[in-house]
Design a protein around this motif. Sequence first.
Motif, short mmCIF file in Angstrom:
data_model
loop_
_atom_site.label_atom_id
_atom_site.label_comp_id
_atom_site.label_asym_id
_atom_site.label_seq_id
_atom_site.Cartn_x
_atom_site.Cartn_y
_atom_site.Cartn_z
N UNK A 87 -34.79 12.37 -44.41
CA UNK A 87 -33.74 11.41 -44.75
C UNK A 87 -32.51 11.62 -43.90
N UNK A 88 -31.45 10.88 -44.22
CA UNK A 88 -30.18 10.96 -43.49
C UNK A 88 -29.10 11.57 -44.37
N UNK A 89 -28.17 12.28 -43.72
CA UNK A 89 -27.05 12.87 -44.45
C UNK A 89 -25.77 12.77 -43.65
N UNK A 90 -24.66 12.53 -44.34
CA UNK A 90 -23.34 12.47 -43.72
C UNK A 90 -22.58 13.75 -44.05
N UNK A 91 -22.04 14.41 -43.03
CA UNK A 91 -21.31 15.67 -43.20
C UNK A 91 -19.82 15.37 -43.30
#
Length: 395
Positions: free
Chosen positions: A71-75
Amino acid sequence: MTDPPVPTADPLPESMIDRDQWVCWRSEQRDGKATKVPVEPGGGYASATDPDTLRSFSAARTHAVDAGDTGLGLVFTDDDPLVGVDLDDCRDPDTGARFESADDIVERLDSFTEVSPSGIGLHVIVAGDLPAGRNRRGDVELYDSARFFTVAGHHVDGTPDHIPQRPEALAAVHSEYVAPETSAASTSGSNAASQSTSRSAKQGPENRLSDGDLIDCARNAANGEKFRRLWRGSTVGYPSHSEADMALCSLLAFWTGGDADQMDRLFRESGLYREKWDEVHFSDGATYGGRTIERAIAGTDEFYDGGGDDDWDPLGDGDSVNSRTPSMSGDDGGRSVGNSEGDALTTLREELNELERENERLREELAAERAQRADLERQLADRESAGLARYLPWR
């Protein structure tokens, strides 16, 4: 297990898409529990405190689509104005109904909100300043740095499609839902927080390190290799996971000046974090994590004061285990750590274990190469046999 959702850019605010602060993530089993692990697109494990492992949205999405189970993640970093509000276990995945408290927080913040990949939580992303103090209570967590949010693209109807400035609303939500109550038993970390007050006073606010700067200093200190191993989640050389937890917390106590809230926040970002951290383990209602922090602070006699003493080493030998680290009596064996002889043996055990793991990896690679060679030889024999058969008279 179904693959995590990989959103397109369409449902996401531009202020998220335009930032090169993206990672991928995948689910891995740790201590028998599924854990969302950040992954560097096109590389190994990512870190929310290492900008070199972050990528653009398009690069991260391309990797996630190609990988299939990612999946995708925003830091969140110190360089952006974003604050993530994580609301766990607040939504019925079948009906979409939300708890009253979650509705109140979403309405107050009035910013971009999406359903978490699990379907039972919500993520609100808002612009503003996260108030000082603790950042979690119960199922409500707030983060503005050294953390990543999974991004599913499941925008909640009725919430903005952009990220506005909401400093007053953010402060109100923090005050009502996260800040400690006056009652001594209100939160699991209150004991650790009260213990840290007098100790953190040694270090003035002007000397406090941000989460990102703290991690950089700890990694590059004389005992940085030990910190890096613990931060990755390695328990090699420790008789139990709990003693590795204590070792990392002792380091964090030094670098944070005994700030229990910052210690808790950072530990949750480390590879050692597990669900046990939030479990009540003591008759007074204290959690395992809160008591570990409390003991680490109590066992630390010197703290980073911004004066350049970033080569702190309590044993003078590159080891990160504080010589005054108390034992974890009654938990996972209750063995104490930190004596000089024991630390020397620990270092030797770690080196031996590292060599054994390297040997095992090489053996696995050799076995894989042999299997591949055998398969190629079988294919060659089959083709030669098929070619010869065309010339045999009984064919």
